[in-house]
Design a protein around this motif. Structure first.
Motif, mmCIF file in Angstrom:
data_model
loop_
_atom_site.group_PDB
_atom_site.id
_atom_site.type_symbol
_atom_site.label_atom_id
_atom_site.label_comp_id
_atom_site.label_asym_id
_atom_site.label_seq_id
_atom_site.Cartn_x
_atom_site.Cartn_y
_atom_site.Cartn_z
ATOM 1 N N UNK A 162 61.737 43.617 -4.324
ATOM 2 C CA UNK A 162 61.342 45.025 -4.200
ATOM 3 C C UNK A 162 62.234 45.717 -3.181
ATOM 4 N N UNK A 163 63.295 46.399 -3.630
ATOM 5 C CA UNK A 163 64.116 47.147 -2.672
ATOM 6 C C UNK A 163 63.304 48.262 -2.013
ATOM 7 N N UNK A 164 63.602 48.558 -0.770
ATOM 8 C CA UNK A 164 62.889 49.600 -0.063
ATOM 9 C C UNK A 164 63.894 50.446 0.712
ATOM 10 N N UNK A 165 63.539 51.681 1.072
ATOM 11 C CA UNK A 165 64.474 52.577 1.772
ATOM 12 C C UNK A 165 64.942 51.967 3.092
ATOM 13 N N UNK A 166 66.260 51.994 3.301
ATOM 14 C CA UNK A 166 66.841 51.424 4.510
ATOM 15 C C UNK A 166 68.017 52.259 4.963
ATOM 16 N N UNK A 167 68.544 51.912 6.111
ATOM 17 C CA UNK A 167 69.794 52.470 6.606
ATOM 18 C C UNK A 167 70.735 51.300 6.880
ATOM 19 N N UNK B 179 70.950 42.575 -0.726
ATOM 20 C CA UNK B 179 70.531 41.837 0.470
ATOM 21 C C UNK B 179 69.030 41.609 0.361
ATOM 22 N N UNK B 180 68.613 40.361 0.409
ATOM 23 C CA UNK B 180 67.207 40.039 0.185
ATOM 24 C C UNK B 180 66.606 39.357 1.411
ATOM 25 N N UNK B 181 65.349 39.644 1.631
ATOM 26 C CA UNK B 181 64.586 39.010 2.706
ATOM 27 C C UNK B 181 63.244 38.561 2.154
ATOM 28 N N UNK B 182 62.908 37.303 2.382
ATOM 29 C CA UNK B 182 61.628 36.784 1.901
ATOM 30 C C UNK B 182 60.543 37.072 2.931
ATOM 31 N N UNK B 183 59.431 37.620 2.471
ATOM 32 C CA UNK B 183 58.292 37.923 3.340
ATOM 33 C C UNK B 183 57.209 36.880 3.056
ATOM 34 N N UNK B 184 57.089 35.839 3.886
ATOM 35 C CA UNK B 184 56.143 34.750 3.606
ATOM 36 C C UNK B 184 54.700 35.216 3.471
ATOM 37 N N UNK B 185 54.300 36.175 4.296
ATOM 38 C CA UNK B 185 52.904 36.600 4.271
ATOM 39 C C UNK B 185 52.512 37.208 2.932
ATOM 40 N N UNK B 186 53.486 37.820 2.250
ATOM 41 C CA UNK B 186 53.212 38.458 0.966
ATOM 42 C C UNK B 186 53.790 37.688 -0.211
ATOM 43 N N UNK B 187 54.564 36.619 0.086
ATOM 44 C CA UNK B 187 55.201 35.791 -0.942
ATOM 45 C C UNK B 187 56.055 36.617 -1.899
#
Length: 362
Positions: free
Chosen positions: A335-340, A192-200
């Motif tokens: 960049x995967x990050x810790x989630x629930x 599952x991916x999410x684009x972060x515009x501020x960090x591109x």
């Protein structure tokens, strides 16, 4: 038009059928473009090959282009594949319906035998294909790639690609027809991916298991016959251009298909329709005739084709580390990050699979 193509795919599960149906209207500018209507017709997609099953047949129905109907799957049908030796198998319907499969150890295609598809819908309508002889296919002798690099100019960025080619050998007998398909697999870093515009960059949730993204060219209809090369080498048959979007190795699987003459003519007509630009001198759209007819109503239009196909497959890794790059190339970072939850299960569909590609080595 883009929305219509997307909605059509959601309902039929086939870009090929959507392209065929939409191309039939590509040269027509109706007074009310959003109210195009066509009679409900059966759509058949699938084939039997000389490779191990299961084989899949997809059944659906056309609908008005107003897209008011959501359920276009043809569920509850009885679907049978039989050969000229008396062998047959009734396919099992898969969830959520409209897709029918043979068993993995069931009927298998044999070159030289002819195969027939018989369908009886839940409403009692009966459809039968013309017998389709399964042709033998020559093996793929070689898959290889060549680098293409165009330096940057004052008005354009540099362009880097790798062209993939195939070598084979046409049999001495006249009347051989070919179709080539390719599939690219790439290991998914995040399910599952999410684009972060501020960090591109992309962030996301990792997959719970190994997972591969799948890319195919649904608009590529790559055909040839032996009319001019009978008994000679098939040399430098173009397959695809590999893009420079990463320095990682690019994994591609290639299928060489041997078609019957009628299947070749069908796909040739589909290619002509989908390549029409709507220009003044384009051929007028017409219905592409498949090989399945309605027994209940001979005047009913039936779309699609049931094929009996010889297959030869191979794979290639393209080493993109030799790419020369370009100033504005941007490789997005995932960049995967810790989630629930901590991970998401890998989907198994047209675009993603948890099943390791057969020749994957890394």
């Amino acid at each position: 038009m883009i929305k219509k193509k997307i909605d059509c795919f959601k309902r039929t599960g086939s870009w090929g059928i959507c392209l065929l149906m939409l191309a039939m209207y590509a040269c027509v500018t109706p007074y009310q473009p959003d109210t195009i209507s066509i009679d409900s017709s059966l759509i058949i997609e699938g084939q039997i090959t000389d490779q191990p099953g299961p084989y899949t047949i997809k059944l659906s129905r056309t609908a008005d282009y107003s897209f008011k109907s959501l359920n276009l799957l043809e569920a509850g049908a009885t679907v049978v594949i039989s050969d000229n030796q008396g062998n047959q198998e009734t396919l099992k319907e898969q969830s959520p319906g409209g897709t029918y499969q043979t068993s993995a150890t069931g009927l298998r295609g044999v070159p030289g035998r002819s195969y027939t598809l018989t369908i009886q819908t839940k409403s009692g309508k009966r459809y039968v294909s013309t017998p389709e002889v399964l042709p033998a296919v020559p093996p793929i002798q070689k898959l290889y790639y060549e680098s293409n690099y165009t330096p940057a100019t004052a008005t354009a960025d540099a362009v880097q690609t790798w062209s993939v080619f195939l070598d084979s050998k046409d049999p001495d007998t006249l009347g051989n027809y070919y179709k080539w398909n390719w599939t690219h697999y790439e290991m998914a870093i995040a399910c599952q991916k999410t684009f972060v515009p501020a960090r591109s960059i992309y962030t996301g949730i990792t997959c719970c298991s190994d997972c591969w993204d799948i890319t195919r060219c649904y608009t590529c209809i790559n055909l040839n016959s032996d009319a001019n090369i009978n008994g000679k080498a098939i040399s430098r048959q173009f397959i695809a251009d590999v893009p420079f979007t990463s320095f990682s190795r690019y994994y591609i699987e290639v299928e060489q298909q041997a078609l019957s003459r009628s299947a070749y003519q069908f796909w040739k007509s589909v290619r002509q329709l989908t390549n029409n630009t709507g220009g003044l001198f384009d051929a007028a759209p017409s219905t592409v005739q498949g090989n399945v007819k309605s027994v209940s109503n001979p005047d009913e239009l039936v779309y699609g084709y049931f094929g009996a196909t010889g297959l030869s497959a191979g794979y290639l890794y393209v080493d993109r580390s030799t790419g020369q790059g370009a100033p504005k190339l941007d490789f997005p970072t995932e960049t995967p990050y810790p989630t629930t939850p901590p991970c998401i299960a890998c989907a198994n569909n047209l675009y993603r699979t948890p099943v390791k590609p057969r020749w994957w080595t890394y």
